[in-house]
Scaffold this motif. Sequence first.
Motif, PDB file in Angstrom:
ATOM      1  N   PHE A  91       0.833  -1.212   0.000  1.00 24.91           N
ATOM      2  CA  PHE A  91       0.000   0.000   0.000  1.00 24.91           C
ATOM      3  C   PHE A  91       0.867   1.261   0.000  1.00 24.91           C
ATOM      4  O   PHE A  91       0.580   2.229  -0.708  1.00 24.91           O
ATOM      5  CB  PHE A  91      -0.920   0.014   1.221  1.00 24.91           C
ATOM      6  N   HIS A  92       1.920   1.261   0.810  1.00 18.97           N
ATOM      7  CA  HIS A  92       2.784   2.438   0.899  1.00 18.97           C
ATOM      8  C   HIS A  92       3.517   2.692  -0.410  1.00 18.97           C
ATOM      9  O   HIS A  92       3.822   3.845  -0.745  1.00 18.97           O
ATOM     10  CB  HIS A  92       3.778   2.265   2.051  1.00 18.97           C
ATOM     11  N   GLU A  93       3.805   1.613  -1.167  1.00 28.84           N
ATOM     12  CA  GLU A  93       4.429   1.792  -2.476  1.00 28.84           C
ATOM     13  C   GLU A  93       3.484   2.472  -3.458  1.00 28.84           C
ATOM     14  O   GLU A  93       3.911   3.054  -4.446  1.00 28.84           O
ATOM     15  CB  GLU A  93       4.891   0.446  -3.034  1.00 28.84           C
ATOM     16  N   LEU A  94       2.186   2.380  -3.184  1.00 31.33           N
ATOM     17  CA  LEU A  94       1.181   3.072  -4.004  1.00 31.33           C
ATOM     18  C   LEU A  94       0.895   4.464  -3.458  1.00 31.33           C
ATOM     19  O   LEU A  94      -0.056   5.131  -3.890  1.00 31.33           O
ATOM     20  CB  LEU A  94      -0.127   2.264  -4.040  1.00 31.33           C
ATOM     21  N   SER A  95       1.735   4.889  -2.490  1.00 33.96           N
ATOM     22  CA  SER A  95       1.594   6.210  -1.841  1.00 33.96           C
ATOM     23  C   SER A  95       0.274   6.335  -1.085  1.00 33.96           C
ATOM     24  O   SER A  95      -0.336   7.414  -1.045  1.00 33.96           O
ATOM     25  CB  SER A  95       1.720   7.339  -2.880  1.00 33.96           C
ATOM     26  N   LEU A  96      -0.172   5.232  -0.497  1.00 37.51           N
ATOM     27  CA  LEU A  96      -1.372   5.245   0.338  1.00 37.51           C
ATOM     28  C   LEU A  96      -0.928   5.337   1.800  1.00 37.51           C
ATOM     29  O   LEU A  96      -0.359   4.384   2.333  1.00 37.51           O
ATOM     30  CB  LEU A  96      -2.204   3.973   0.124  1.00 37.51           C
ATOM     31  N   PRO A  97      -1.172   6.471   2.456  1.00 40.58           N
ATOM     32  CA  PRO A  97      -0.675   6.685   3.820  1.00 40.58           C
ATOM     33  C   PRO A  97      -1.525   5.985   4.888  1.00 40.58           C
ATOM     34  O   PRO A  97      -2.132   6.625   5.753  1.00 40.58           O
ATOM     35  CB  PRO A  97      -0.738   8.204   3.966  1.00 40.58           C
ATOM     36  N   ILE A  98      -1.557   4.679   4.829  1.00 36.11           N
ATOM     37  CA  ILE A  98      -2.355   3.912   5.784  1.00 36.11           C
ATOM     38  C   ILE A  98      -1.468   3.518   6.963  1.00 36.11           C
ATOM     39  O   ILE A  98      -0.441   2.850   6.796  1.00 36.11           O
ATOM     40  CB  ILE A  98      -2.940   2.644   5.128  1.00 36.11           C
ATOM     41  N   GLY A  99      -1.851   3.946   8.165  1.00 28.95           N
ATOM     42  CA  GLY A  99      -1.087   3.609   9.359  1.00 28.95           C
ATOM     43  C   GLY A  99      -1.214   2.132   9.695  1.00 28.95           C
ATOM     44  O   GLY A  99      -2.166   1.469   9.264  1.00 28.95           O
ATOM     45  N   GLN A 100      -0.263   1.613  10.470  1.00 25.60           N
ATOM     46  CA  GLN A 100      -0.287   0.190  10.794  1.00 25.60           C
ATOM     47  C   GLN A 100      -1.525  -0.195  11.610  1.00 25.60           C
ATOM     48  O   GLN A 100      -2.092  -1.275  11.406  1.00 25.60           O
ATOM     49  CB  GLN A 100       0.985  -0.204  11.563  1.00 25.60           C
ATOM     50  N   LYS A 101      -1.961   0.665  12.504  1.00 23.84           N
ATOM     51  CA  LYS A 101      -3.141   0.351  13.321  1.00 23.84           C
ATOM     52  C   LYS A 101      -4.375   0.210  12.435  1.00 23.84           C
ATOM     53  O   LYS A 101      -5.132  -0.764  12.543  1.00 23.84           O
ATOM     54  CB  LYS A 101      -3.367   1.436  14.372  1.00 23.84           C
ATOM     55  N   SER A 102      -4.568   1.178  11.542  1.00 27.24           N
ATOM     56  CA  SER A 102      -5.718   1.129  10.632  1.00 27.24           C
ATOM     57  C   SER A 102      -5.625  -0.073   9.706  1.00 27.24           C
ATOM     58  O   SER A 102      -6.629  -0.733   9.412  1.00 27.24           O
ATOM     59  CB  SER A 102      -5.793   2.419   9.810  1.00 27.24           C
ATOM     60  N   ASN A 103      -4.411  -0.363   9.251  1.00 27.75           N
ATOM     61  CA  ASN A 103      -4.203  -1.491   8.352  1.00 27.75           C
ATOM     62  C   ASN A 103      -4.526  -2.814   9.057  1.00 27.75           C
ATOM     63  O   ASN A 103      -5.122  -3.709   8.459  1.00 27.75           O
ATOM     64  CB  ASN A 103      -2.757  -1.503   7.856  1.00 27.75           C
ATOM     65  N   LEU A 104      -4.120  -2.948  10.309  1.00 31.00           N
ATOM     66  CA  LEU A 104      -4.413  -4.164  11.072  1.00 31.00           C
ATOM     67  C   LEU A 104      -5.919  -4.343  11.253  1.00 31.00           C
ATOM     68  O   LEU A 104      -6.441  -5.454  11.157  1.00 31.00           O
ATOM     69  CB  LEU A 104      -3.720  -4.117  12.434  1.00 31.00           C
ATOM     70  N   GLU A 105      -6.612  -3.252  11.514  1.00 33.33           N
ATOM     71  CA  GLU A 105      -8.069  -3.313  11.655  1.00 33.33           C
ATOM     72  C   GLU A 105      -8.716  -3.766  10.347  1.00 33.33           C
ATOM     73  O   GLU A 105      -9.618  -4.614  10.340  1.00 33.33           O
ATOM     74  CB  GLU A 105      -8.606  -1.941  12.075  1.00 33.33           C
ATOM     75  N   LEU A 106      -8.245  -3.190   9.247  1.00 32.89           N
ATOM     76  CA  LEU A 106      -8.780  -3.545   7.928  1.00 32.89           C
ATOM     77  C   LEU A 106      -8.477  -5.005   7.596  1.00 32.89           C
ATOM     78  O   LEU A 106      -9.326  -5.724   7.058  1.00 32.89           O
ATOM     79  CB  LEU A 106      -8.180  -2.626   6.861  1.00 32.89           C
ATOM     80  N   TYR A 107      -7.281  -5.462   7.939  1.00 29.27           N
ATOM     81  CA  TYR A 107      -6.881  -6.839   7.654  1.00 29.27           C
ATOM     82  C   TYR A 107      -7.726  -7.824   8.449  1.00 29.27           C
ATOM     83  O   TYR A 107      -8.166  -8.856   7.927  1.00 29.27           O
ATOM     84  CB  TYR A 107      -5.401  -7.031   7.985  1.00 29.27           C
ATOM     85  N   LEU A 108      -7.961  -7.500   9.717  1.00 25.70           N
ATOM     86  CA  LEU A 108      -8.771  -8.372  10.566  1.00 25.70           C
ATOM     87  C   LEU A 108     -10.218  -8.423  10.076  1.00 25.70           C
ATOM     88  O   LEU A 108     -10.849  -9.487  10.072  1.00 25.70           O
ATOM     89  CB  LEU A 108      -8.725  -7.883  12.019  1.00 25.70           C
ATOM     90  N   LEU A 109     -10.730  -7.293   9.637  1.00 28.36           N
ATOM     91  CA  LEU A 109     -12.084  -7.266   9.076  1.00 28.36           C
ATOM     92  C   LEU A 109     -12.147  -8.121   7.816  1.00 28.36           C
ATOM     93  O   LEU A 109     -13.118  -8.856   7.595  1.00 28.36           O
ATOM     94  CB  LEU A 109     -12.491  -5.828   8.759  1.00 28.36           C
ATOM     95  N   GLY A 110     -11.096  -8.060   6.999  1.00 31.03           N
ATOM     96  CA  GLY A 110     -11.043  -8.891   5.795  1.00 31.03           C
ATOM     97  C   GLY A 110     -11.054 -10.374   6.129  1.00 31.03           C
ATOM     98  O   GLY A 110     -11.727 -11.170   5.462  1.00 31.03           O
ATOM     99  N   MET A 111     -10.342 -10.759   7.179  1.00 34.13           N
ATOM    100  CA  MET A 111     -10.350 -12.154   7.629  1.00 34.13           C
ATOM    101  C   MET A 111     -11.750 -12.580   8.047  1.00 34.13           C
ATOM    102  O   MET A 111     -12.198 -13.691   7.736  1.00 34.13           O
ATOM    103  CB  MET A 111      -9.381 -12.343   8.805  1.00 34.13           C
ATOM    104  N   PHE A 112     -12.453 -11.693   8.737  1.00 35.76           N
ATOM    105  CA  PHE A 112     -13.813 -11.998   9.190  1.00 35.76           C
ATOM    106  C   PHE A 112     -14.749 -12.185   8.009  1.00 35.76           C
ATOM    107  O   PHE A 112     -15.517 -13.151   7.947  1.00 35.76           O
ATOM    108  CB  PHE A 112     -14.312 -10.870  10.093  1.00 35.76           C
ATOM    109  N   TYR A 113     -14.664 -11.278   7.036  1.00 36.43           N
ATOM    110  CA  TYR A 113     -15.524 -11.378   5.856  1.00 36.43           C
ATOM    111  C   TYR A 113     -15.239 -12.649   5.056  1.00 36.43           C
ATOM    112  O   TYR A 113     -16.152 -13.314   4.563  1.00 36.43           O
ATOM    113  CB  TYR A 113     -15.338 -10.153   4.963  1.00 36.43           C
ATOM    114  N   ASN A 114     -13.955 -12.988   4.922  1.00 35.79           N
ATOM    115  CA  ASN A 114     -13.585 -14.169   4.142  1.00 35.79           C
ATOM    116  C   ASN A 114     -14.146 -15.453   4.737  1.00 35.79           C
ATOM    117  O   ASN A 114     -14.539 -16.364   4.006  1.00 35.79           O
ATOM    118  CB  ASN A 114     -12.061 -14.282   4.041  1.00 35.79           C
TER     119      ASN A 114
END
Length: 288
Positions: free
Chosen positions: A67-90
Amino acid sequence: MGNLRKKGITALKFVFSALLVYLVFTKVNIQEVWLIIKMVDPYLLTVSLILFVVSKLFAAFRLNLYFHELSLPIGQKSNLELYLLGMFYNLFLPGGIGGDAYKGYLIKKTFDVKTKSVVSVLLLDRLSGLCFICVYVCLIFLFLEHPLLKGYQMLSLPVLAIGLLVFWFINKKYFPSVFSVYWKSLGYSAIVQLTQLMSVWLLILAMGVESNILSYLFVFLVSSIVAVLPLTIGGIGSREVTFYYFSLWLGLDQDISITLSMMFFLISAFTSLWGIIYHFKKPILKNV
């Protein structure tokens, strides 16, 4: 029409998963499986769970690297939340929006970024994980002792070398926008799969198994590859069938194999369930 088609495919996956699970459990001793579960060492089980969580943390870090290589300034905390939500949806909402699809949707909604770029890094993240599963399959295969494999183990070395070369080429040619972090992402993938292997190893020890540990780890890795195929719900059924038939082939205890598969799924499900928090409290993608 498209929505009806998706529901039909999901229903077929449910049915296929149920059939595979039924097939497996008609061939094993349910009472023996239950006895193994009751005798599992709770302390080793807890450490196994912790290692699984650690593997997912590193997997989330790998994704944020892209994500950071795409210049998306996503913090690690927000990214972890998003990743965990993705696991739940999957795992728990297979009939709705998938985890990767939702991550892509929220990122596209939040940032000015091309859809193709987001889809590319989400796909590459999956491929990177799959690549190192194959790496460990080849390495463990090298040391497996079985009459059917005699004389074939060394073939895993050229297969490993060719596989890594092909993956490097795929990254270089088709994902140039994030190729600068190729080696770092590969390092994350190595850690992700190693910690998961350690988690499964502790599960095996927790069940009191003292022999054929490499064979059980090998079957686990093969089942992880099979579970990636979009044939069942969350890999349920396909993983168990792989465990069962490979345990027959390698002369392993089928009851232990199925129990190991079940225990790993329960650890994965328990971890993924925490993502429900962010189903109601959506992650805010900000650099914090």
